[in-house]
Write a protein that holds these residues in place. Structure first.
Motif, PDB file in Angstrom:
ATOM      1  N   GLY A 108       0.846  -1.178   0.000  1.00  0.00           N
ATOM      2  CA  GLY A 108       0.000   0.000   0.000  1.00  0.00           C
ATOM      3  C   GLY A 108       0.882   1.229   0.000  1.00  0.00           C
ATOM      4  N   VAL A 109       0.384   2.338  -0.524  1.00  0.00           N
ATOM      5  CA  VAL A 109       1.188   3.561  -0.584  1.00  0.00           C
ATOM      6  C   VAL A 109       0.336   4.752  -0.167  1.00  0.00           C
ATOM      7  N   LYS A 110       0.968   5.677   0.526  1.00  0.00           N
ATOM      8  CA  LYS A 110       0.271   6.863   0.996  1.00  0.00           C
ATOM      9  C   LYS A 110       1.205   8.057   0.843  1.00  0.00           C
ATOM     10  N   ILE A 111       0.681   9.168   0.350  1.00  0.00           N
ATOM     11  CA  ILE A 111       1.440  10.404   0.249  1.00  0.00           C
ATOM     12  C   ILE A 111       0.942  11.342   1.339  1.00  0.00           C
ATOM     13  N   LEU A 112       1.853  11.776   2.205  1.00  0.00           N
ATOM     14  CA  LEU A 112       1.499  12.630   3.331  1.00  0.00           C
ATOM     15  C   LEU A 112       2.050  14.032   3.125  1.00  0.00           C
ATOM     16  N   GLU A 113       1.201  15.013   3.303  1.00  0.00           N
ATOM     17  CA  GLU A 113       1.654  16.406   3.199  1.00  0.00           C
ATOM     18  C   GLU A 113       2.506  16.741   4.418  1.00  0.00           C
ATOM     19  N   THR A 114       3.620  17.402   4.204  1.00  0.00           N
ATOM     20  CA  THR A 114       4.497  17.799   5.300  1.00  0.00           C
ATOM     21  C   THR A 114       4.500  19.311   5.440  1.00  0.00           C
ATOM     22  N   GLU A 115       4.466  19.759   6.677  1.00  0.00           N
ATOM     23  CA  GLU A 115       4.467  21.188   6.949  1.00  0.00           C
ATOM     24  C   GLU A 115       5.896  21.678   7.134  1.00  0.00           C
ATOM     25  N   VAL A 116       6.160  22.845   6.616  1.00  0.00           N
ATOM     26  CA  VAL A 116       7.466  23.470   6.793  1.00  0.00           C
ATOM     27  C   VAL A 116       7.376  24.420   7.971  1.00  0.00           C
ATOM     28  N   LYS A 117       8.175  24.159   9.019  1.00  0.00           N
ATOM     29  CA  LYS A 117       8.146  25.002  10.210  1.00  0.00           C
ATOM     30  C   LYS A 117       8.833  26.326   9.945  1.00  0.00           C
ATOM     31  N   GLN A 118       8.133  27.405  10.266  1.00  0.00           N
ATOM     32  CA  GLN A 118       8.681  28.737  10.076  1.00  0.00           C
ATOM     33  C   GLN A 118       9.404  29.201  11.335  1.00  0.00           C
ATOM     34  N   SER A 119      10.568  29.749  11.166  1.00  0.00           N
ATOM     35  CA  SER A 119      11.318  30.274  12.304  1.00  0.00           C
ATOM     36  C   SER A 119      10.699  31.578  12.783  1.00  0.00           C
TER      37      SER A 119
END
Length: 239
Positions: A108-119
């Motif tokens: 099975g495959v899943k694409i997960l959105e990743t958040e970019v942490k802002q400084s």
């Protein structure tokens, strides 16, 4: 014959199919679960039975060949096109060796959105690479082995032990490197429980002879047979 069992370790419970409860007395690999995290979208080749094959290289030259349904892959591609930043996860309970490295079938495959942490500090903005333009590669592979019977432990440096499990179907040897104290706790639990099943999980790596689980952990779960389905339904009605 086989049974459904409830597996618990005082805090949680899950259902598991075991061919025979008595196999807890025999050293045996019951199931191998693999989770592979990757970046970059690999090209896919269509194969028979509405399947596709993709290949992902790992640092060191090992290649993971993944077989999944065409429908699952199309969904993954659509998600990757939609998200600005993402990582992919592939899961499989069918791990085998091939000429290039390892093969994950029925995956099975899943694409997960990743958040970019802002400084919080005011800094110059940095343009991040587009995941869809990255070279496809394996980031991390984790493996979980469900087993019965207690293997012997070989003392290793740095307060570690090494245990080995051989899968009967294909002869693949899984070696796990564990903390000695953790292993002694597992041995004590195995002696305490009448029927039990063990789980070893760790970061997957390989050498020429065997599959290795590094930074591994182990747990021994007590097993309790569930009542037949008819009795279970009667218990629900009475309650």
């Amino acid at each position: 014959m086989g049974v459904f069992i409830a597996v618990k370790n005082r805090s949680n419970m899950e259902l598991c199919w075991v061919a025979d409860v008595s196999m807890a007395e025999k050293l045996k690999v019951i199931k191998v679960e693999t989770t592979l995290r990757f970046e970059g979208l690999p090209s896919a080749r269509e194969i028979p039975n509405k399947k596709v094959k993709v290949q992902l290289p790992q640092a060191g030259g090992t290649i993971f060949t993944v077989i999944m349904s065409t429908r699952s892959w199309r969904r993954a591609k659509a998600s990757a096109a939609e998200f600005v930043n993402w990582s992919g996860i592939i899961t499989s309970e069918d791990l085998s060796k091939n000429e290039h490295g390892w093969r994950l079938s029925e995956a099975g495959v899943k694409i997960l959105e990743t958040e970019v942490k802002q400084s919080k500090e005011e800094i110059e903005p940095v343009e991040l690479p587009n995941p869809n333009a990255l070279e496809p590669k394996v980031l991390k592979v984790d493996t979980k082995i469900r087993f019965a019977g207690l293997p012997k432990a070989k003392p290793m440096p740095d307060k570690k032990v090494k245990v080995q499990l051989t899968r009967e179907e294909d002869g693949i040897v899984f070696s796990a490197f564990l903390n000695a104290k953790t292993w002694r706790k597992a041995e004590a639990d195995a002696k305490e429980f009448k029927h039990w099943v063990g789980v070893i999980s760790g970061r997957f790596g390989t050498n020429e002879q065997e599959a290795e689980l590094m930074e591994a952990g182990v747990k021994i779960y007590e097993m309790e047979s569930l009542p037949p389905k008819k009795e279970e339904e009667e218990l629900v009605i009475k309650s």
